[in-house]
Design an enzyme around this catalytic site. Structure first.
Site, mmCIF file in Angstrom:
data_model
loop_
_atom_site.group_PDB
_atom_site.id
_atom_site.type_symbol
_atom_site.label_atom_id
_atom_site.label_comp_id
_atom_site.label_asym_id
_atom_site.label_seq_id
_atom_site.Cartn_x
_atom_site.Cartn_y
_atom_site.Cartn_z
ATOM 1 N N GLY A 32 0.845 -1.107 -0.075
ATOM 2 C CA GLY A 32 0.030 0.040 -0.065
ATOM 3 C C GLY A 32 1.036 1.280 0.020
ATOM 4 C CG LEU B 203 16.822 4.530 -1.450
ATOM 5 C CD1 LEU B 203 17.985 5.756 -1.305
ATOM 6 C CD2 LEU B 203 16.952 4.035 -0.052
ATOM 7 C CG HIS C 251 9.480 -1.649 -1.500
ATOM 8 N ND1 HIS C 251 8.311 -1.466 -0.887
ATOM 9 C CD2 HIS C 251 8.760 -1.431 -3.097
ATOM 10 C CE1 HIS C 251 7.434 -1.091 -1.669
ATOM 11 N NE2 HIS C 251 7.619 -0.976 -2.815
ATOM 12 C CB SER D 223 -0.686 -7.577 -4.368
ATOM 13 O OG SER D 223 -0.608 -6.582 -5.105
ATOM 14 C CG LEU E 103 -8.836 0.652 -4.432
ATOM 15 C CD1 LEU E 103 -9.533 -0.654 -4.409
ATOM 16 C CD2 LEU E 103 -7.453 0.443 -4.769
#
Length: 286
Positions: A14, A44, A67, A98, A205
């Site tokens: 998310g 990044l 991440h 996902s 969404l």
């Protein structure tokens, strides 16, 4: 308060949705293409690919998405500059599904889905599935990633405050939870309740699907990397490219891939492993 504000998470948690809300809140208007979002929060991994870095001595609040695990060497450059950390968590089942969709594997391709799911569960995440893949070598497993930001970050970034937010809670009450995030980030302005509501409304969404479609048509960048438009066909595994913006589902089952896949997930929840620990801590052990 000056300093880096990390928007950190494991992939498919998310992060992009939150960044869209932040961009809408900071500018007072909904992002029209992905690059509008990137202009308000740096990425990044994309910067590293271009040989660049966020400022190590920022004179103002700077939002940066990643991440990567908090303990990868490059993040040590921001030990003193880091002021705030928002870390998003999500049900690992939903992250797996996902991620499978983003790998170009449609829901009804059970054979390829089973291979992907087995690898994801065996590696407890994406980190070791494609060792040479750009942007993934520093992910680690899901529990390693969670641990690095929620527990080790006190040592890694001694001046930083940490807020951990469940994706499911943000989905259930986006206005209240987004308000909490904005207030925590301390962006140098008073909290604007009406601006919060507008930002949430502009990042539904449906609105994000429109943003993705407009970006594809106009060349407005990618959600994955600023300035890059993803191709409409191809994707890992040879499948057709799936839309980046999914349906935001949560609390899904893996049983459609076979009861053995769901059983393998349940087995991960047993014992004293890091995966089991964090799944139980955040309410994902059911």
């Amino acid at each position: 308060m000056q300093g880096i504000r990390w928007i950190a998470s494991y992939p498919k948690t998310g992060n992009t949705w939150l960044r869209c809300m932040l961009a809408a809140y900071l500018t007072g208007r909904a992002p029209r293409v992905w690059n509008d979002m990137h202009a308000e929060s740096l990425h990044l991994e994309a910067m590293l690919l271009g040989g660049d870095l966020p400022p190590t001595e920022p004179a103002e609040p700077v939002l940066v998405k990643t991440h990567l695990k908090a303990d990868v060497p490059v993040l040590g450059l921001f030990r003193e500059a880091t002021a705030k950390i928002v870390y998003l968590v999500r049900n690992p089942r939903d992250m797996l599904l996902s991620s499978m969709r983003m790998a170009g594997i449609p829901h009804d391709d059970v054979a390829r889905g089973r291979i992907f799911a087995r690898d994801y569960l065996a590696n407890e995440g994406l980190g070791m599935m494609e060792p040479g893949a750009t942007g993934e070598s520093g992910l680690g497993s899901w529990p390693d990633n969670v641990r690095s930001w929620t527990e080790s970050s006190r040592e890694l970034f001694p001046g930083a405050d940490v807020l951990t937010m469940r994706y499911e809670d943000l989905r259930a009450d986006p206005v209240a939870r987004f308000s909490e995030i904005v207030e925590f980030l301390d962006l140098g302005r008073p909290l604007d309740p009406e601006g919060i509501r507008r930002a949430v409304d502009s990042s539904t969404l449906d609105r994000m699907r429109e943003l993705e479609q407009r970006s594809d048509r106009q060349g407005g960048g990618s959600p994955l990397r600023r300035g890059v438009v993803r191709k409409t066909t191809g994707g890992r595994g040879g499948g057709q490219r799936q839309p980046f913006v999914g349906e935001g589902r949560y609390d899904q089952s893996l049983s459609f891939l076979g009861e053995d896949i769901e059983a393998a997930y349940q087995e991960l929840l047993q014992g004293g492993s890091g995966f089991a620990h964090y799944a139980k801590q955040y309410g994902y052990a059911g």
